[in-house]
Design an enzyme around this catalytic site. Structure first.
Site, short mmCIF file in Angstrom:
data_model
loop_
_atom_site.label_atom_id
_atom_site.label_comp_id
_atom_site.label_asym_id
_atom_site.label_seq_id
_atom_site.Cartn_x
_atom_site.Cartn_y
_atom_site.Cartn_z
N TYR A 28 0.80 -1.15 -0.42
CA TYR A 28 0.08 -0.16 0.28
C TYR A 28 0.65 1.54 -0.10
O TYR A 28 0.32 2.41 -0.20
CB TYR A 28 -1.21 -0.47 1.35
CG TYR A 28 -2.20 -0.88 1.04
CD1 TYR A 28 -2.64 -1.49 0.11
CD2 TYR A 28 -2.31 -2.33 1.75
CE1 TYR A 28 -4.08 -2.30 -0.18
CE2 TYR A 28 -3.14 -3.64 2.19
CZ TYR A 28 -3.42 -3.35 1.02
OH TYR A 28 -4.68 -3.92 1.23
N HIS A 105 -7.95 2.49 -6.34
CA HIS A 105 -7.86 0.92 -5.25
C HIS A 105 -6.15 1.58 -5.02
O HIS A 105 -5.14 1.48 -6.60
CB HIS A 105 -7.48 -0.56 -5.64
CG HIS A 105 -9.29 -0.69 -5.47
ND1 HIS A 105 -9.07 -0.96 -4.00
CD2 HIS A 105 -10.17 -1.32 -6.15
CE1 HIS A 105 -10.96 -1.05 -4.31
NE2 HIS A 105 -11.21 -0.39 -5.49
C1 DHK Z 1 -7.33 -1.45 -0.13
C2 DHK Z 1 -7.79 -2.36 1.14
O1 DHK Z 1 -8.29 -1.87 2.06
C3 DHK Z 1 -8.45 -3.99 0.04
O2 DHK Z 1 -9.05 -4.73 0.89
C4 DHK Z 1 -8.33 -3.80 -0.59
C5 DHK Z 1 -7.68 -2.21 -1.99
C6 DHK Z 1 -7.16 -2.98 -1.98
C7 DHK Z 1 -6.58 -0.48 -2.00
O3 DHK Z 1 -5.81 -1.47 -2.77
O4 DHK Z 1 -6.56 0.33 -1.50
O5 DHK Z 1 -8.19 -5.75 -1.40
#
Ligand code: DHK
Length: 152
Positions: A28, A105
Site C-alpha cells: 500500500y 485502489h
Molecule cells: C485496499 C484494501 O483495504 C483491500 O481490502 C483491497 C485496496 C485493495 C487498495 O488497494 O487500495 O482489496
C-alpha cells in the site's frame, strides 16, 4: 463543471485505510492517510473544486455518507477497502445516491489474490483507477472532475 471551490467532491476511505503508512507498506506504500488527504486538498484547489475526506471502518457510516452526498456533493471518489469485494449494500447506496463515482485502489487488485479480482462496485462507477499507489487517488480525482465537467 465550472471552476468553483464551493463545488464539493466527497472522498471516502473504507476499512483499514486509516492504517496506511504502517499497513503492509510493500503493497500500500508509505504515505499515510493524512498525507493522501492533504495532497487531494492541494490538487482540488488546482482543479477549482473542494474535497471533503472521510474514513470509516464501518460499512454503515460509509453508506450514510454516500446518501448524504445526494444533496451535498457533486461526485464521489471512493476507496472502499475490503468492502469492494463484499458489499452489495455499499453498491446499492451508490446507485441510490446517483452521484458520479470513481473507484480507486492503491494496489492492482487484479494482480493479487483471486478474491480481490472482483469488485461489486465497479459496475456502478464511472470508472476505476487501480495499482498506482497513492497516485491512484489523484488520478481518480482528476478523472472525476473531468467527467463532471463534461457532464458524463
Ligand atoms: C485496499 C484494501 O483495504 C483491500 O481490502 C483491497 C485496496 C485493495 C487498495 O488497494 O487500495 O482489496
Amino acid at each position: 463543471m465550472a471552476r468553483d471551490p464551493k463545488r464539493k467532491v466527497l472522498v471516502l476511505h473504507g476499512p483499514n485505510l486509516n492504517m496506511l503508512g504502517t499497513r503492509e507498506p510493500e503493497i500500500y506504500g508509505s504515505d499515510s492517510l493524512p498525507d493522501i488527504d492533504r495532497s487531494l486538498h492541494a490538487l482540488a484547489k488546482e482543479l477549482g473544486v473542494s474535497v471533503e475526506c472521510r474514513q470509516s471502518n464501518h460499512e454503515g457510516d460509509l453508506i450514510d455518507w454516500v446518501h448524504a452526498a445526494l444533496t451535498q456533493h457533486e461526485g464521489i471518489l471512493i476507496n472502499p477497502g475490503g468492502l469492494t469485494h463484499t458489499s452489495v449494500a455499499l453498491r446499492d447506496a451508490i446507485t441510490a445516491a446517483g452521484k458520479p463515482t470513481v473507484e480507486v485502489h492503491l494496489s492492482n487488485i487484479h494482480k493479487r489474490e483471486e478474491f480481490r479480482h472482483r469488485s461489486l462496485l465497479s459496475a456502478v462507477c464511472v470508472g476505476c483507477v487501480v495499482g498506482f499507489g497513492s497516485d491512484s487517488y489523484r488520478l481518480g480525482l482528476r478523472a472525476l472532475v473531468g467527467s463532471l465537467s463534461r457532464g458524463k
